[in-house]
Design an enzyme around this catalytic site. Structure first.
Site, PDB file in Angstrom:
ATOM      1  N   ASP A   9       0.850  -1.193   0.000  1.00 36.66           N
ATOM      2  CA  ASP A   9       0.000   0.000   0.000  1.00 36.66           C
ATOM      3  C   ASP A   9       0.891   1.250   0.000  1.00 36.66           C
ATOM      4  O   ASP A   9       1.694   1.438   0.918  1.00 36.66           O
ATOM      5  CB  ASP A   9      -0.882  -0.044   1.255  1.00 36.66           C
ATOM      6  CG  ASP A   9      -1.944   1.048   1.282  1.00 36.66           C
ATOM      7  OD1 ASP A   9      -2.953   0.855   1.974  1.00 36.66           O
ATOM      8  OD2 ASP A   9      -1.763   2.093   0.637  1.00 36.66           O
ATOM      9  N   ASP A 107      -3.749   2.252  -5.325  1.00 35.33           N
ATOM     10  CA  ASP A 107      -2.460   2.182  -4.635  1.00 35.33           C
ATOM     11  C   ASP A 107      -2.241   0.962  -3.757  1.00 35.33           C
ATOM     12  O   ASP A 107      -1.343   0.953  -2.937  1.00 35.33           O
ATOM     13  CB  ASP A 107      -2.228   3.473  -3.827  1.00 35.33           C
ATOM     14  CG  ASP A 107      -2.859   3.434  -2.446  1.00 35.33           C
ATOM     15  OD1 ASP A 107      -3.904   2.783  -2.301  1.00 35.33           O
ATOM     16  OD2 ASP A 107      -2.287   4.032  -1.524  1.00 35.33           O
ATOM     17  N   GLU A 108      -3.087  -0.059  -3.947  1.00 38.51           N
ATOM     18  CA  GLU A 108      -2.935  -1.273  -3.128  1.00 38.51           C
ATOM     19  C   GLU A 108      -2.869  -2.508  -4.010  1.00 38.51           C
ATOM     20  O   GLU A 108      -3.534  -2.561  -5.040  1.00 38.51           O
ATOM     21  CB  GLU A 108      -4.196  -1.493  -2.286  1.00 38.51           C
ATOM     22  CG  GLU A 108      -4.290  -0.718  -1.035  1.00 38.51           C
ATOM     23  CD  GLU A 108      -5.619  -1.039  -0.361  1.00 38.51           C
ATOM     24  OE1 GLU A 108      -5.908  -2.209  -0.095  1.00 38.51           O
ATOM     25  OE2 GLU A 108      -6.374  -0.075  -0.112  1.00 38.51           O
TER      26      GLU A 108
HETATM   27  P1  TTP Z   1      -5.393   5.202   0.786  1.00 37.27           P
HETATM   28  O1  TTP Z   1      -4.403   4.108   0.534  1.00 37.27           O
HETATM   29  O2  TTP Z   1      -6.582   4.896   1.618  1.00 37.27           O
HETATM   30  O3  TTP Z   1      -4.658   6.410   1.496  1.00 37.27           O
HETATM   31  P2  TTP Z   1      -3.221   7.011   1.287  1.00 37.27           P
HETATM   32  O4  TTP Z   1      -2.374   6.205   0.350  1.00 37.27           O
HETATM   33  O5  TTP Z   1      -3.373   8.453   0.905  1.00 37.27           O
HETATM   34  O6  TTP Z   1      -2.624   6.965   2.752  1.00 37.27           O
HETATM   35  P3  TTP Z   1      -2.001   5.714   3.545  1.00 37.27           P
HETATM   36  O7  TTP Z   1      -0.555   6.054   3.716  1.00 37.27           O
HETATM   37  O8  TTP Z   1      -2.738   5.696   4.844  1.00 37.27           O
HETATM   38  O9  TTP Z   1      -2.217   4.501   2.719  1.00 37.27           O
HETATM   39  O10 TTP Z   1      -5.901   5.807  -0.580  1.00 37.27           O
HETATM   40  C1  TTP Z   1      -5.091   5.933  -1.735  1.00 37.27           C
HETATM   41  C2  TTP Z   1      -5.405   7.212  -2.501  1.00 37.27           C
HETATM   42  O11 TTP Z   1      -6.784   7.229  -2.863  1.00 37.27           O
HETATM   43  C3  TTP Z   1      -5.173   8.464  -1.687  1.00 37.27           C
HETATM   44  O12 TTP Z   1      -3.830   8.942  -1.779  1.00 37.27           O
HETATM   45  C4  TTP Z   1      -6.165   9.411  -2.249  1.00 37.27           C
HETATM   46  C5  TTP Z   1      -7.284   8.549  -2.769  1.00 37.27           C
HETATM   47  N1  TTP Z   1      -8.458   8.622  -1.827  1.00 37.27           N
HETATM   48  C6  TTP Z   1      -9.446   9.558  -2.075  1.00 37.27           C
HETATM   49  O13 TTP Z   1      -9.376  10.308  -3.066  1.00 37.27           O
HETATM   50  N2  TTP Z   1     -10.491   9.624  -1.191  1.00 37.27           N
HETATM   51  C7  TTP Z   1     -10.597   8.827  -0.086  1.00 37.27           C
HETATM   52  O14 TTP Z   1     -11.561   8.938   0.689  1.00 37.27           O
HETATM   53  C8  TTP Z   1      -9.558   7.861   0.145  1.00 37.27           C
HETATM   54  C9  TTP Z   1      -9.626   6.952   1.346  1.00 37.27           C
HETATM   55  C10 TTP Z   1      -8.516   7.807  -0.753  1.00 37.27           C
HETATM   56 MG    MG Z   2      -2.189   4.096   0.555  1.00 41.24          MG
END
Ligand code: TTP
Ligand code: MG
Length: 363
Positions: A9, A107-108
């Site tokens: 992730d 992103d996962e």
């Molecule tokens: P996530 O993997 O949930 O968050 P992240 O990568 O920003 O942070 P983390 O380090 O905790 O993993 O989501 C991936 C991307 O998806 C994030 O950068 C932006 C987008 N996103 C949105 O646009 N709206 C949302 O509500 C979420 C959860 C994510």
């Molecule tokens: Mg992330």
């Protein structure tokens, strides 16, 4: 229970891309989302840097509220095309480590390494290698969880962010989970946690102390799922082999660029061994063998040879690969990455045999 699954992730993905491209934003609270319009803006936060999270900001928060908490933050509109490109580049790297690959959102991704790695130590080395490659090629950090199930791997990847690697092994994951808040479990969000808290269940340990029957009586089917997750019962596959698959491949980057032929050969043999585990398990034969080689400075070449008919023969693949390597060995530069791809696949294809032990290959 002795599966090896990675959950990868990216860290604060959208914000990390902006910081990568604008170094002046490093170590600053960076917020991606709607325009805050000095606190009067509508819309929400997409994501924010870890510095912004210290002010209580998070994805989904109204941008006006974010602005109240962090008026000095750097507020940027999303640049989706740029994130899409970065995501594609990262996913290509991840997919090169295992054919059993499943991308979730932008992103996962999950990777099944059960047949590729013999133990958790080896899986951890692969995780570090993935982090290194993602940093070198896309300049982003990625957190990785390693565990015997998909859901445990997902919990693990979140334990050591940013840029962390966390390992839950079959014999220690309950110990590692027991003091964590129940919201760490996928499926228990801010709203659901209230129902659990009301019953006095606050930590994962509290769930582990209950019987399945008790969880079902308290929370029905959802309770059953949660109980199974924290007890390591989750048989979901990362990805089954499917008929439409066109190729099976793997590649590896050297920790240090090398021109030592023996290390290059042993890396190729290792890759070959790994892809053949999947080849044999799924009763696949192949007709085309490709070599990918990247030298220092990123010059990348692929060379392929198509055989007269389908085979399933590890030794023959190495012979073909060595043959394809010949053109590069004269003025060999240092090698950065090697890969093997087997394509023109047939499932349950007939394998021609000449002897009792060896599969035939006729040039
Ligand atoms: P996530 O993997 O949930 O968050 P992240 O990568 O920003 O942070 P983390 O380090 O905790 O993993 O989501 C991936 C991307 O998806 C994030 O950068 C932006 C987008 N996103 C949105 O646009 N709206 C949302 O509500 C979420 C959860 C994510
Ligand atoms: Mg992330």
């Amino acid at each position: 229970m002795n599966r090896l699954i990675l959950h990868c992730d990216l860290d604060c993905f959208f914000a990390a891309v902006e910081i990568r491209d604008n170094p002046q934003y490093q170590k600053k609270p960076v917020i991606i989302g709607a325009d805050p319009k000095n606190g009067k803006g509508r819309g929400v936060v997409s994501t924010c840097s870890y510095e912004a999270r210290e002010f209580g900001l998070h994805s989904g928060m109204p941008i006006s509220q974010a602005y109240l908490r962090c008026p000095h933050g750097i507020y940027l509109r999303p640049n989706i095309e740029k994130y899409h490109k970065a995501s594609k580049e990262v996913m290509e790297i991840l997919n090169s480590y295992s054919n059993d690959f499943q991308q979730i959102g932008s992103d996962e991704a999950y990777l099944e390494l059960t047949e590729i790695c013999s133990d958790y130590k080896e899986a951890k080395e692969i995780a570090f290698q993935i982090q290194k490659e993602v940093m070198e090629c896309v300049r982003l950090t990625i957190s990785i969880g390693i565990a015997p199930t998909k859901s445990l791997a997902k919990i693990a990847s979140d334990c050591n962010k940013p840029n962390g690697v966390s390992v839950f092994e079959p014999n220690n994951f309950k110990e590692l989970l027991k003091d964590m808040d129940i919201t760490r479990v996928p499926g228990i969000g801010k709203k659901t946690k209230v129902y659990f808290y009301k019953k006095g269940i606050r930590t994962i340990g509290d769930i582990l102390n209950l019987t399945l029957a008790k969880m079902v009586s308290l929370f029905g089917e959802h309770g059953k799922w949660i109980w199974n997750v924290v007890n390591g019962f989750d048989n979901r596959k990362v990805k089954e082999f499917h008929e439409g698959r066109k190729s099976i491949s793997a590649e590896r980057t050297f920790f240090e660029d090398t021109d030592d032929f023996n290390s290059i050969l042993s890396k190729l043999e290792d890759i070959n061994e790994r892809i053949h585990k999947s080849i044999m398990k799924n009763h696949i034969t192949y007709k085309t063998v490709s070599l990918k080689i990247r030298f220092e400075g990123y010059q990348t070449y692929t060379r392929a040879k198509t055989l007269p008919f389908h085979i399933q023969n590890k030794q023959r693949v190495i012979e073909v690969i060595l043959d394809l390597m010949k053109e590069f060995t004269k003025n060999m530069k240092k090698v950065r990455l090697v890969g093997i791809k087997l394509s023109n696949l047939e499932r349950n294809g007939k394998i021609r045999q000449t002897g009792i032990l060896n599969y035939a290959y006729i040039t």
